[in-house]
Design a protein around this motif. Structure first.
Motif, short mmCIF file in Angstrom:
data_model
loop_
_atom_site.label_atom_id
_atom_site.label_comp_id
_atom_site.label_asym_id
_atom_site.label_seq_id
_atom_site.Cartn_x
_atom_site.Cartn_y
_atom_site.Cartn_z
N TYR A 44 0.83 -1.20 0.00
CA TYR A 44 0.00 0.00 0.00
C TYR A 44 0.87 1.26 0.00
N ALA A 45 0.37 2.30 -0.64
CA ALA A 45 1.04 3.59 -0.61
C ALA A 45 1.05 4.13 0.81
N ALA A 46 2.00 5.01 1.08
CA ALA A 46 2.18 5.55 2.44
C ALA A 46 0.89 6.17 2.98
N GLU A 47 0.22 6.95 2.16
CA GLU A 47 -1.00 7.63 2.61
C GLU A 47 -2.09 6.62 3.00
N VAL A 48 -2.12 5.49 2.29
CA VAL A 48 -3.09 4.44 2.60
C VAL A 48 -2.68 3.68 3.87
N ALA A 49 -1.40 3.41 3.98
CA ALA A 49 -0.88 2.67 5.13
C ALA A 49 -1.17 3.40 6.44
N TYR A 50 -1.21 4.73 6.40
CA TYR A 50 -1.44 5.51 7.61
C TYR A 50 -2.84 6.10 7.70
#
Length: 214
Positions: A44-50
């Motif tokens: 997952y992209a960083a924005e999705v991961a967080y």
């Protein structure tokens, strides 16, 4: 694996969101701010991961949303050095939170695919819990009693097998309900024969699977 300023910044934003949602335990928040959640869900992209939401991982399982992780952990009131049984290792993210709080963690996972991956991955991050492959609903009887028990899957009831493995004065946190929605529940073992149950908010988890579950 890179933990950039961007990732750290996203974790700060996430912690701020969790505070706004009512999480108060500073040690829990500190652990969430420290641990790189994106390491556990690299696809997952960083924005999705967080983002504060649950995400799919291998073996048809999920990594719980950060709020759920924080909520369950806060209810446990972990003290450093306590012996904690975690039912459902999953991605290992919750495991690392428990260890960051100083718990001596025994974690059991039914899915061999997840067990094989996490038992190699977590030690690389410096977290070395006691890993077990097996039926979480049965607990780990030969390592009982446990000061705290955390169940990370929805159960139709509270398994007697787990109650028996809880130390007197210990706390279990378990989501109880049907396959659609569960009520977060704490069970305190008051004495050898007495248990006190308290119900909290509703959540949705993947089902607990095992001989003492569905």
């Amino acid at each position: 694996m890179l933990d950039s300023y961007k990732h750290k910044g996203l974790r700060k934003v996430l912690v701020k969101q969790l505070k706004e949602k009512g999480i108060k335990d500073e040690l829990v928040l500190k652990a969430i701010e420290k641990i790189p959640r994106h390491f556990f869900i690299e696809k997952y992209a960083a924005e999705v991961a967080y983002a504060d939401k649950a995400l799919k991982i291998d073996a048809g399982q999920t990594i719980s949303q950060p709020y759920t992780v924080a909520y369950q952990t806060e209810l446990l009131h972990i003290q450093s050095g306590e012996k904690v049984l975690e039912i459902g290792t999953g991605s290992g993210y919750q495991t690392s939170i428990l260890m960051e709080l100083g718990a001596n963690v025994y974690t059991i996972e039914r899915q061999k695919e997840l067990y094989d991956k996490v038992s190699v991955f977590l030690p690389k991050l410096g977290y070395k819990p006691n890993f077990y492959l097996g039926d979480g609903s049965m607990g780990i009887a030969d390592k009982a009693p446990f000061n705290k028990i955390l169940v990370t899957a929805g159960a139709p009831n509270i398994p007697d097998t787990l109650l028996k493995q809880l130390a007197v004065g210990g706390v279990m946190v378990i989501p109880v309900g049907d396959e659609n929605v569960q009520t977060m529940t704490t069970v305190i073992r008051v004495s050898e024969t007495e248990f006190e149950k308290v119900e909290f908010a509703q959540f949705r988890f993947v089902p607990l699977i095992g001989d003492k579950a569905w």
